[in-house]
Design a protein around this motif. Structure first.
Motif, PDB file in Angstrom:
ATOM      1  N   TYR A 182       0.941  -1.182   0.274  1.00 49.85           N
ATOM      2  CA  TYR A 182      -0.212  -0.029   0.057  1.00 49.85           C
ATOM      3  C   TYR A 182       0.782   1.461  -0.147  1.00 49.85           C
ATOM      4  CZ  TYR A 182      -4.205  -2.478   0.701  1.00 49.85           C
ATOM      5  OH  TYR A 182      -5.380  -3.360   0.291  1.00 49.85           O
ATOM      6  N   GLY A 183       1.969   1.194   0.515  1.00 52.93           N
ATOM      7  CA  GLY A 183       2.986   2.355   0.405  1.00 52.93           C
ATOM      8  C   GLY A 183       3.372   2.742  -0.668  1.00 52.93           C
ATOM      9  N   THR A 184       3.840   1.528  -1.720  1.00 57.01           N
ATOM     10  CA  THR A 184       4.043   2.062  -3.098  1.00 57.01           C
ATOM     11  C   THR A 184       2.838   2.457  -4.159  1.00 57.01           C
ATOM     12  OG1 THR A 184       3.839  -0.292  -3.723  1.00 57.01           O
ATOM     13  CG2 THR A 184       6.116   0.522  -3.259  1.00 57.01           C
ATOM     14  N   ALA A 185       1.663   1.838  -3.667  1.00 58.90           N
ATOM     15  CA  ALA A 185       0.498   2.293  -4.476  1.00 58.90           C
ATOM     16  C   ALA A 185       0.169   3.659  -4.023  1.00 58.90           C
ATOM     17  CB  ALA A 185      -0.648   1.343  -3.960  1.00 58.90           C
ATOM     18  N   PHE A 186       0.263   4.256  -2.658  1.00 56.94           N
ATOM     19  CA  PHE A 186       0.248   5.631  -2.301  1.00 56.94           C
ATOM     20  C   PHE A 186       1.249   6.298  -2.934  1.00 56.94           C
ATOM     21  CE2 PHE A 186       0.999   9.227   0.733  1.00 56.94           C
ATOM     22  CZ  PHE A 186      -0.191   9.702   0.580  1.00 56.94           C
ATOM     23  N   GLY A 187       2.499   5.889  -3.072  1.00 55.98           N
ATOM     24  CA  GLY A 187       3.548   6.605  -3.669  1.00 55.98           C
ATOM     25  C   GLY A 187       2.979   6.915  -5.226  1.00 55.98           C
ATOM     26  N   VAL A 188       2.490   5.883  -5.879  1.00 60.74           N
ATOM     27  CA  VAL A 188       2.178   6.024  -7.461  1.00 60.74           C
ATOM     28  C   VAL A 188       1.100   7.038  -7.552  1.00 60.74           C
ATOM     29  CG1 VAL A 188       1.067   4.752  -9.159  1.00 60.74           C
ATOM     30  CG2 VAL A 188       2.716   3.713  -8.086  1.00 60.74           C
ATOM     31  N   TYR A 189       0.137   6.784  -6.402  1.00 62.58           N
ATOM     32  CA  TYR A 189      -0.898   8.100  -6.492  1.00 62.58           C
ATOM     33  C   TYR A 189      -0.666   9.451  -6.289  1.00 62.58           C
ATOM     34  CZ  TYR A 189      -5.261  10.605  -4.949  1.00 62.58           C
ATOM     35  OH  TYR A 189      -6.034  11.556  -4.899  1.00 62.58           O
ATOM     36  N   ILE A 190       0.307   9.724  -5.463  1.00 61.20           N
ATOM     37  CA  ILE A 190       0.925  10.988  -5.150  1.00 61.20           C
ATOM     38  C   ILE A 190       1.826  11.591  -6.391  1.00 61.20           C
ATOM     39  CG2 ILE A 190       2.646  12.252  -3.565  1.00 61.20           C
ATOM     40  CD1 ILE A 190      -0.066  11.793  -2.554  1.00 61.20           C
ATOM     41  N   SER A 191       2.689  10.541  -7.119  1.00 58.61           N
ATOM     42  CA  SER A 191       3.358  11.042  -8.033  1.00 58.61           C
ATOM     43  C   SER A 191       2.451  11.201  -9.318  1.00 58.61           C
ATOM     44  CB  SER A 191       4.470   9.841  -8.468  1.00 58.61           C
ATOM     45  OG  SER A 191       3.872   8.680  -9.119  1.00 58.61           O
ATOM     46  N   SER A 192       1.518  10.341  -9.579  1.00 61.68           N
ATOM     47  CA  SER A 192       0.390  10.898 -10.638  1.00 61.68           C
ATOM     48  C   SER A 192      -0.123  12.400 -10.295  1.00 61.68           C
ATOM     49  CB  SER A 192      -0.200   9.773 -10.984  1.00 61.68           C
ATOM     50  OG  SER A 192      -1.171   9.604  -9.921  1.00 61.68           O
ATOM     51  N   ALA A 193      -0.492  12.479  -9.051  1.00 65.95           N
ATOM     52  CA  ALA A 193      -1.033  13.790  -8.848  1.00 65.95           C
ATOM     53  C   ALA A 193      -0.303  14.827  -8.890  1.00 65.95           C
ATOM     54  CB  ALA A 193      -1.686  13.750  -7.364  1.00 65.95           C
ATOM     55  N   VAL A 194       1.009  14.642  -8.860  1.00 60.75           N
ATOM     56  CA  VAL A 194       2.227  15.894  -8.577  1.00 60.75           C
ATOM     57  C   VAL A 194       2.538  16.123 -10.165  1.00 60.75           C
ATOM     58  CG1 VAL A 194       4.310  16.452  -7.907  1.00 60.75           C
ATOM     59  CG2 VAL A 194       2.958  15.426  -6.255  1.00 60.75           C
ATOM     60  N   SER A 195       2.855  15.067 -10.720  1.00 62.47           N
ATOM     61  CA  SER A 195       3.482  15.275 -12.195  1.00 62.47           C
ATOM     62  C   SER A 195       2.487  14.565 -13.244  1.00 62.47           C
ATOM     63  CB  SER A 195       4.597  14.281 -12.152  1.00 62.47           C
ATOM     64  OG  SER A 195       5.220  14.021 -13.385  1.00 62.47           O
ATOM     65  N   ASP A 196       2.232  15.391 -14.372  1.00 62.03           N
ATOM     66  CA  ASP A 196       1.501  14.962 -15.549  1.00 62.03           C
ATOM     67  C   ASP A 196       2.320  14.201 -16.564  1.00 62.03           C
ATOM     68  OD1 ASP A 196      -0.498  16.069 -14.324  1.00 62.03           O
ATOM     69  OD2 ASP A 196      -0.026  18.021 -15.263  1.00 62.03           O
ATOM     70  N   SER A 197       3.832  13.805 -16.362  1.00 60.13           N
ATOM     71  CA  SER A 197       4.559  12.980 -17.383  1.00 60.13           C
ATOM     72  C   SER A 197       4.081  11.715 -17.200  1.00 60.13           C
ATOM     73  CB  SER A 197       5.998  13.219 -16.685  1.00 60.13           C
ATOM     74  OG  SER A 197       6.758  12.523 -17.370  1.00 60.13           O
ATOM     75  N   PRO A 198       3.739  11.121 -18.386  1.00 57.83           N
ATOM     76  CA  PRO A 198       3.137   9.660 -18.534  1.00 57.83           C
ATOM     77  C   PRO A 198       4.240   8.781 -18.214  1.00 57.83           C
ATOM     78  CG  PRO A 198       2.787  11.034 -20.632  1.00 57.83           C
ATOM     79  CD  PRO A 198       3.409  12.000 -19.772  1.00 57.83           C
ATOM     80  N   ARG A 199       5.668   9.157 -18.595  1.00 57.96           N
ATOM     81  CA  ARG A 199       6.684   8.511 -18.439  1.00 57.96           C
ATOM     82  C   ARG A 199       6.940   8.177 -16.881  1.00 57.96           C
ATOM     83  NH1 ARG A 199      11.937   6.858 -20.705  1.00 57.96           N
ATOM     84  NH2 ARG A 199      13.578   6.753 -19.191  1.00 57.96           N
ATOM     85  N   LYS A 200       6.888   9.280 -16.039  1.00 62.52           N
ATOM     86  CA  LYS A 200       7.136   9.156 -14.500  1.00 62.52           C
ATOM     87  C   LYS A 200       5.960   8.231 -13.944  1.00 62.52           C
ATOM     88  CE  LYS A 200       9.787  13.043 -13.637  1.00 62.52           C
ATOM     89  NZ  LYS A 200      11.149  12.810 -13.068  1.00 62.52           N
ATOM     90  N   THR A 201       4.931   8.336 -14.434  1.00 63.20           N
ATOM     91  CA  THR A 201       3.780   7.659 -13.979  1.00 63.20           C
ATOM     92  C   THR A 201       3.876   6.129 -14.425  1.00 63.20           C
ATOM     93  OG1 THR A 201       2.190   9.447 -14.314  1.00 63.20           O
ATOM     94  CG2 THR A 201       1.037   7.350 -14.187  1.00 63.20           C
ATOM     95  N   ALA A 202       4.357   5.694 -15.542  1.00 62.16           N
ATOM     96  CA  ALA A 202       4.734   4.354 -15.859  1.00 62.16           C
ATOM     97  C   ALA A 202       5.699   3.987 -15.085  1.00 62.16           C
ATOM     98  CB  ALA A 202       5.034   4.499 -17.383  1.00 62.16           C
ATOM     99  N   GLU A 203       6.747   4.627 -14.984  1.00 58.12           N
ATOM    100  CA  GLU A 203       7.812   4.314 -13.887  1.00 58.12           C
ATOM    101  C   GLU A 203       7.180   3.951 -12.601  1.00 58.12           C
ATOM    102  OE1 GLU A 203      10.780   7.234 -14.155  1.00 58.12           O
ATOM    103  OE2 GLU A 203      11.557   6.647 -16.109  1.00 58.12           O
ATOM    104  N   ALA A 204       6.523   4.952 -11.995  1.00 54.98           N
ATOM    105  CA  ALA A 204       5.917   4.598 -10.640  1.00 54.98           C
ATOM    106  C   ALA A 204       5.087   3.170 -10.488  1.00 54.98           C
ATOM    107  CB  ALA A 204       5.273   5.705 -10.311  1.00 54.98           C
TER     108      ALA A 204
END
Length: 84
Positions: free
Chosen positions: A25-47
């Motif tokens: 759940y920590g990594t899931a929360f990190g993915v959620y936060i990173s997608s909310a902060v950054s609009d970069s599709p590459r960073k969202t895919a990496e997360a």
């Protein structure tokens, strides 16, 4: 539970499960936060890849810590690092 050995075993199992669930759940929360902060599709895919891969890679290690030999090896490793 009548014996302390059973309590220790139950706590060890529970601790392993809780650490895996918190990692998941920590990594899931990190993915959620990173997608909310950054609009970069590459960073969202990496997360998302980290969310998919990291908990499964750590799973054998987490459950391996229930083994006495693994605990001793980890203690030696940590004490060796602390000396440096």
């Amino acid at each position: 539970m009548p014996s302390s050995g059973r309590k220790h075993k139950a706590l060890s199992t529970c601790g392993s499960h809780l650490s895996f669930v918190s990692l998941f759940y920590g990594t899931a929360f990190g993915v959620y936060i990173s997608s909310a902060v950054s609009d970069s599709p590459r960073k969202t895919a990496e997360a998302s890849v980290m969310y998919t891969v990291a908990p499964q890679l750590m799973n054998p290690f987490i459950y391996g810590l229930r083994n006495k030999d693994m605990k001793e090896a980890l203690k030696k490793l940590v004490s060796g690092i602390a000396v440096l």
